[in-house]
Design a protein around this motif. Structure first.
Motif, PDB file in Angstrom:
ATOM      1  N   SER A  24       1.107  -1.147   0.146  1.00 48.85           N
ATOM      2  CA  SER A  24      -0.301  -0.187   0.242  1.00 48.85           C
ATOM      3  C   SER A  24       0.907   0.946  -0.168  1.00 48.85           C
ATOM      4  N   ARG A  25       2.079   1.363   0.020  1.00 52.40           N
ATOM      5  CA  ARG A  25       3.159   1.996  -0.276  1.00 52.40           C
ATOM      6  C   ARG A  25       3.881   2.063  -1.466  1.00 52.40           C
ATOM      7  N   GLY A  72      -0.773   6.067   1.247  1.00 50.35           N
ATOM      8  CA  GLY A  72       0.650   5.549   0.449  1.00 50.35           C
ATOM      9  C   GLY A  72       1.656   5.694  -0.769  1.00 50.35           C
ATOM     10  N   SER A  73      -0.110   5.482  -1.495  1.00 51.47           N
ATOM     11  CA  SER A  73      -0.177   5.113  -3.124  1.00 51.47           C
ATOM     12  C   SER A  73      -0.529   6.098  -4.370  1.00 51.47           C
ATOM     13  N   ALA A  95       5.461   3.724  -4.394  1.00 46.28           N
ATOM     14  CA  ALA A  95       6.141   5.746  -3.772  1.00 46.28           C
ATOM     15  C   ALA A  95       6.746   5.679  -5.608  1.00 46.28           C
ATOM     16  N   TYR A 107      -5.319   3.691  -1.034  1.00 47.65           N
ATOM     17  CA  TYR A 107      -4.317   3.955  -0.108  1.00 47.65           C
ATOM     18  C   TYR A 107      -3.379   5.215  -0.565  1.00 47.65           C
TER      19      TYR A 107
END
Length: 311
Positions: free
Chosen positions: A113-114, A142-143, A116, A140
């Motif tokens: 879910s991260r 983070g995404s 970058a 998400y």
């Protein structure tokens, strides 16, 4: 064959079969627990088994569940983007499959879910690639920003397939607008279409979706309608594509199988109705087996299509 690039986050399904989902505060006896790689893996595996060169552009965790995910990708011959790994483990999805083959999910996100910018920088999409985007990653925190900026930067000619998934109500409007401005095929199931267009009869849902989401005329909408197949509309053309009748035992991953097979067929050069026919047959076959990633191989699908045409 052109590539299918998937950003859909891969998780591990912790799956049990139950007679029925318990009521709040209740309990139910279940089958032994299985840990099976799922989520975005279902789509990628379906596309790879269809014969596409599949690139996974998401993040894999570094723990035991991440190791399961990595091994699953390798077993399907799916290319991973170099360096697309993160600290922490891959997330899980608790999956309950009832006696009607319906599934209920509880997702606990992890490293996937991260997503970058540096994870996506290694991806070099070409104008003839098909890129598949999931609504989970649009939710998400983070995404979603990195994903949206990357999709907006894709070269002209790249086909973008967007499946918002069951979290349609949680995608921020700004993310919706940015992704849809670049989407060529929007695909969702009938429950998700109902979430977005409550009270609209099925025959009018495509029109309602196009108006609600302010889609471009050339953006195709596909609504997966379970055992009856799917409907589609694009640039004024429309149709219904039927699906073969089967006895379903587990519908987990059926939508991903449909989207992955459709994406692979589009990458191969099939037109949308033909791609949807292939996707319908693949998804129907997948629900006859238990597990999340049960798409047929290309040879199996071709044989099923011949059999369906003769019936």
């Amino acid at each position: 064959m052109n590539r299918v690039i998937s950003t859909g986050s891969i998780i591990v399904d912790l799956t049990v079969s139950v007679s029925a989902v318990p009521l709040p505060g209740g309990d139910v006896l279940a089958s032994p627990l299985q840990a099976l790689v799922g989520g975005g893996f279902n789509l990628a595996a379906a596309a790879s088994r269809h014969g596409a060169h599949v690139v996974y552009a998401g993040v894999i965790g570094s723990g035991p569940y991440g190791q399961l995910a990595s091994a699953a990708l390798a077993s399907e011959g799916i290319t991973r983007v170099p360096g697309a790994a993160a600290s922490g483990d891959t997330g899980v999805c608790i999956t309950l499959v009832d006696d009607q083959a319906e599934r209920t999910f509880i997702t606990s996100p992890g490293a996937e879910s991260r997503l970058a910018p540096e994870h996506l920088d290694a991806v070099r999409p070409q104008s003839d690639d098909v890129v598949c985007v999931s609504g989970y990653d649009a939710v998400y925190e983070g995404s979603r920003d990195a994903l949206t900026e990357w999709v907006e930067s894709l070269p002209l000619g790249t086909t973008v397939v967007f499946d918002p998934g069951p979290l349609v109500d949680e995608i921020p409007e700004s993310i919706w607008n940015a992704l849809l401005a670049r989407t060529d095929v929007l695909t969702l199931n009938d429950a998700e279409a109902e979430q977005l267009t409550p009270g609209v009869v099925p025959t009018d849902q495509h029109f309602a979706l196009r108006e609600l989401l302010r889609l471009r005329p050339e953006t195709a909408t596909v609504i997966r309608r379970g055992s009856t197949g799917c409907t589609w509309r694009s640039n004024g053309a429309h149709g219904h594509v039927s699906a073969p009748r089967v006895v379903a035992v587990d519908t987990t991953g059926a939508g991903d199988t449909h989207t992955g097979t459709m994406a692979a067929a589009l990458a191969e050069g099939f037109d949308l109705p033909t791609a949807l026919r292939r996707a319908n047959v693949a998804a129907a076959d997948s629900v006859t087996r238990r597990g999340p990633a049960t798409a047929p191989t290309r040879a199996q699908l071709d044989a099923l299509l011949v059999r369906a045409a003769a019936s």
